[in-house]
Design a protein around this motif. Sequence first.
Motif, PDB file in Angstrom:
ATOM      1  N   PRO A 149     -16.246  76.614  74.574  1.00  0.00           N
ATOM      2  CA  PRO A 149     -15.859  75.415  75.341  1.00  0.00           C
ATOM      3  C   PRO A 149     -15.962  74.176  74.449  1.00  0.00           C
ATOM      4  N   ILE A 150     -15.205  73.152  74.807  1.00  0.00           N
ATOM      5  CA  ILE A 150     -15.214  71.907  74.042  1.00  0.00           C
ATOM      6  C   ILE A 150     -15.428  70.746  75.012  1.00  0.00           C
ATOM      7  N   PRO A 151     -16.468  69.910  74.779  1.00  0.00           N
ATOM      8  CA  PRO A 151     -16.674  68.758  75.664  1.00  0.00           C
ATOM      9  C   PRO A 151     -15.522  67.763  75.549  1.00  0.00           C
ATOM     10  N   ASP A 152     -15.184  67.114  76.654  1.00  0.00           N
ATOM     11  CA  ASP A 152     -14.171  66.061  76.665  1.00  0.00           C
ATOM     12  C   ASP A 152     -14.687  64.910  75.792  1.00  0.00           C
ATOM     13  N   LYS A 153     -13.990  64.592  74.711  1.00  0.00           N
ATOM     14  CA  LYS A 153     -14.468  63.612  73.729  1.00  0.00           C
ATOM     15  C   LYS A 153     -14.630  62.214  74.323  1.00  0.00           C
ATOM     16  N   GLU A 154     -13.687  61.775  75.144  1.00  0.00           N
ATOM     17  CA  GLU A 154     -13.776  60.433  75.731  1.00  0.00           C
ATOM     18  C   GLU A 154     -14.976  60.321  76.662  1.00  0.00           C
ATOM     19  N   LYS A 165     -35.966  51.231  70.231  1.00  0.00           N
ATOM     20  CA  LYS A 165     -35.211  51.688  69.049  1.00  0.00           C
ATOM     21  C   LYS A 165     -35.499  53.157  68.730  1.00  0.00           C
ATOM     22  N   GLU A 166     -35.447  53.993  69.779  1.00  0.00           N
ATOM     23  CA  GLU A 166     -35.725  55.417  69.636  1.00  0.00           C
ATOM     24  C   GLU A 166     -34.429  56.211  69.536  1.00  0.00           C
ATOM     25  N   GLU A 167     -34.415  57.170  68.643  1.00  0.00           N
ATOM     26  CA  GLU A 167     -33.291  58.067  68.437  1.00  0.00           C
ATOM     27  C   GLU A 167     -33.804  59.495  68.471  1.00  0.00           C
ATOM     28  N   GLY A 168     -32.901  60.456  68.571  1.00  0.00           N
ATOM     29  CA  GLY A 168     -33.327  61.846  68.522  1.00  0.00           C
ATOM     30  C   GLY A 168     -32.195  62.818  68.742  1.00  0.00           C
ATOM     31  N   ASP A 169     -32.470  64.078  68.416  1.00  0.00           N
ATOM     32  CA  ASP A 169     -31.521  65.174  68.599  1.00  0.00           C
ATOM     33  C   ASP A 169     -32.057  66.088  69.689  1.00  0.00           C
ATOM     34  N   VAL A 170     -31.201  66.378  70.668  1.00  0.00           N
ATOM     35  CA  VAL A 170     -31.578  67.200  71.812  1.00  0.00           C
ATOM     36  C   VAL A 170     -30.625  68.387  71.876  1.00  0.00           C
ATOM     37  N   THR A 171     -31.169  69.593  71.973  1.00  0.00           N
ATOM     38  CA  THR A 171     -30.334  70.784  72.118  1.00  0.00           C
ATOM     39  C   THR A 171     -30.470  71.292  73.546  1.00  0.00           C
ATOM     40  N   VAL A 172     -29.323  71.524  74.175  1.00  0.00           N
ATOM     41  CA  VAL A 172     -29.281  72.031  75.541  1.00  0.00           C
ATOM     42  C   VAL A 172     -28.432  73.295  75.589  1.00  0.00           C
ATOM     43  N   SER A 173     -28.652  74.089  76.642  1.00  0.00           N
ATOM     44  CA  SER A 173     -27.781  75.237  76.891  1.00  0.00           C
ATOM     45  C   SER A 173     -27.277  75.112  78.320  1.00  0.00           C
ATOM     46  N   LEU A 174     -26.086  75.633  78.544  1.00  0.00           N
ATOM     47  CA  LEU A 174     -25.485  75.572  79.868  1.00  0.00           C
ATOM     48  C   LEU A 174     -24.377  76.595  79.983  1.00  0.00           C
ATOM     49  N   GLY A 214     -13.898  74.374  83.530  1.00  0.00           N
ATOM     50  CA  GLY A 214     -14.475  73.349  82.671  1.00  0.00           C
ATOM     51  C   GLY A 214     -15.660  72.596  83.239  1.00  0.00           C
ATOM     52  N   ARG A 215     -16.270  73.125  84.282  1.00  0.00           N
ATOM     53  CA  ARG A 215     -17.452  72.476  84.862  1.00  0.00           C
ATOM     54  C   ARG A 215     -18.714  73.157  84.338  1.00  0.00           C
ATOM     55  N   ALA A 216     -19.748  72.331  84.091  1.00  0.00           N
ATOM     56  CA  ALA A 216     -21.009  72.850  83.568  1.00  0.00           C
ATOM     57  C   ALA A 216     -21.996  73.114  84.691  1.00  0.00           C
ATOM     58  N   SER A 217     -22.857  74.090  84.467  1.00  0.00           N
ATOM     59  CA  SER A 217     -23.942  74.377  85.410  1.00  0.00           C
ATOM     60  C   SER A 217     -25.098  74.992  84.637  1.00  0.00           C
ATOM     61  N   GLY A 218     -26.263  74.989  85.272  1.00  0.00           N
ATOM     62  CA  GLY A 218     -27.422  75.652  84.687  1.00  0.00           C
ATOM     63  C   GLY A 218     -27.927  75.033  83.408  1.00  0.00           C
ATOM     64  N   GLY A 219     -27.707  73.724  83.225  1.00  0.00           N
ATOM     65  CA  GLY A 219     -28.153  73.074  82.004  1.00  0.00           C
ATOM     66  C   GLY A 219     -29.669  73.085  81.876  1.00  0.00           C
ATOM     67  N   ARG A 220     -30.126  73.401  80.661  1.00  0.00           N
ATOM     68  CA  ARG A 220     -31.565  73.363  80.418  1.00  0.00           C
ATOM     69  C   ARG A 220     -31.834  72.962  78.980  1.00  0.00           C
ATOM     70  N   LEU A 221     -33.001  72.396  78.793  1.00  0.00           N
ATOM     71  CA  LEU A 221     -33.435  71.940  77.489  1.00  0.00           C
ATOM     72  C   LEU A 221     -33.816  73.139  76.621  1.00  0.00           C
ATOM     73  N   TRP A 259     -17.940  80.736  80.171  1.00  0.00           N
ATOM     74  CA  TRP A 259     -18.818  80.989  79.033  1.00  0.00           C
ATOM     75  C   TRP A 259     -20.249  80.812  79.516  1.00  0.00           C
ATOM     76  N   CYS A 260     -20.955  81.921  79.629  1.00  0.00           N
ATOM     77  CA  CYS A 260     -22.327  81.834  80.107  1.00  0.00           C
ATOM     78  C   CYS A 260     -23.249  82.854  79.439  1.00  0.00           C
ATOM     79  N   THR A 261     -22.706  83.948  78.955  1.00  0.00           N
ATOM     80  CA  THR A 261     -23.548  84.960  78.345  1.00  0.00           C
ATOM     81  C   THR A 261     -23.055  85.231  76.933  1.00  0.00           C
ATOM     82  N   PRO A 262     -23.667  84.693  75.913  1.00  0.00           N
ATOM     83  CA  PRO A 262     -24.862  83.851  75.972  1.00  0.00           C
ATOM     84  C   PRO A 262     -24.490  82.444  76.418  1.00  0.00           C
ATOM     85  N   PRO A 263     -25.485  81.662  76.861  1.00  0.00           N
ATOM     86  CA  PRO A 263     -25.177  80.295  77.280  1.00  0.00           C
ATOM     87  C   PRO A 263     -24.582  79.475  76.130  1.00  0.00           C
ATOM     88  N   TYR A 264     -23.744  78.529  76.509  1.00  0.00           N
ATOM     89  CA  TYR A 264     -23.156  77.590  75.547  1.00  0.00           C
ATOM     90  C   TYR A 264     -24.254  76.615  75.127  1.00  0.00           C
TER      91      TYR A 264
END
Length: 107
Positions: free
Chosen positions: A11-16, A34-43, A49-56, A91-96
């Motif tokens: 899957p590809i997220p809508d860029k806009e 002034k905090e920044e960071g990288d967060v990885t999620v799965s869904l 094209g709708r997301a569900s089951g998002g988790r950190l 796309w769910c197994t494995p999660p995106y």
Amino acid sequence: PPKPVYPPVRPIPDKERFARMMQEDYPARALRAKEEGDVTVSLCVSIDGRASGGRLVKSSGNELLDEATVKGMARLRYTPAKDSSGKPTAWCTPPYQLTVSWRLPED
């Protein structure tokens, strides 16, 4: 003739919408600090094209950025994945998985 076989496409997220989320959803307290960071999620991403089951999956170390990412990914829309025949598929197994890099806006 035989049908062509394509490699599966993720899957590809809508860029806009993604760019808008990064601007509008940057937590105000994180901006002020002034905090920044990288967060990885799965869904999971449905065939429409709708997301569900998002988790950190991997924290940025900042709860505000982590929470904004999980909530934001669920609101985004995605170009659905495609199977080996080129047809849209869920796309769910494995999660995106994807990593979101929160960076302070440049002045």
